[in-house]
Design a protein around this motif. Structure first.
Motif, PDB file in Angstrom:
ATOM      1  N   ALA A   1       0.951  -1.147   0.098  1.00 32.66           N
ATOM      2  CA  ALA A   1       0.049  -0.014  -0.019  1.00 32.66           C
ATOM      3  C   ALA A   1       0.986   1.377  -0.069  1.00 32.66           C
ATOM      4  O   ALA A   1       0.540   2.356  -0.670  1.00 32.66           O
ATOM      5  N   LEU A   2       2.009   1.264   1.007  1.00 33.09           N
ATOM      6  CA  LEU A   2       2.838   2.433   0.937  1.00 33.09           C
ATOM      7  C   LEU A   2       3.446   2.486  -0.726  1.00 33.09           C
ATOM      8  O   LEU A   2       3.288   3.745  -1.050  1.00 33.09           O
ATOM      9  N   LYS A   3       3.888   1.602  -1.124  1.00 29.57           N
ATOM     10  CA  LYS A   3       4.700   1.634  -2.504  1.00 29.57           C
ATOM     11  C   LYS A   3       3.635   2.159  -3.525  1.00 29.57           C
ATOM     12  O   LYS A   3       3.934   3.055  -4.245  1.00 29.57           O
ATOM     13  N   SER A   4       2.391   1.637  -3.486  1.00 26.74           N
ATOM     14  CA  SER A   4       1.325   2.230  -4.421  1.00 26.74           C
ATOM     15  C   SER A   4       1.069   3.671  -4.311  1.00 26.74           C
ATOM     16  O   SER A   4       0.749   4.287  -5.323  1.00 26.74           O
ATOM     17  N   ALA A   5       1.097   4.006  -2.934  1.00 33.60           N
ATOM     18  CA  ALA A   5       0.763   5.593  -2.516  1.00 33.60           C
ATOM     19  C   ALA A   5       1.777   6.524  -3.069  1.00 33.60           C
ATOM     20  O   ALA A   5       1.645   7.464  -3.795  1.00 33.60           O
TER      21      ALA A   5
END
Length: 99
Positions: A18-22
């Motif tokens: 989720a962090l990488k996607s954000a």
């Protein structure tokens, strides 16, 4: 400065995909540009986290603690609901029909 011990304690609690996607979603809108973070990172592997180099730790620290949404929207990945953000303050109050 990077607080390595704090970051290493925090990382296992992070949903890294989720962090990488954000980061990928907002990187084109950031000035200066965000630093690159690893494509994949097993945050549950404490031994592996201890071997991360200073550059990677600095990049992770930057995206976690030095990026602010001033104006725009936060979007729920499950429902698609948009929550407005004005002057860094998100309005996450649900409408009566959403309760």
């Amino acid at each position: 400065t990077v607080d390595k011990q704090f970051l290493l304690k925090l990382l296992p609690k992070i949903n890294y995909p989720a962090l990488k996607s954000a980061v990928m979603q907002i990187s084109n809108h950031c000035e200066p540009p965000l630093p690159a973070i690893p494509e994949e990172l097993d945050v549950s592997d404490g031994d592996r986290l201890m071997t991360l180099d200073f550059r990677t730790l600095s990049s992770l620290y930057k995206v976690l603690f030095d990026v602010y949404l001033v104006e725009g929207f936060l979007i729920c990945p499950d429902t698609g609901r948009r929550f407005p953000v004005k002057q860094r303050i998100p309005n996450m109050i649900l409408h009566e029909d959403e309760i």
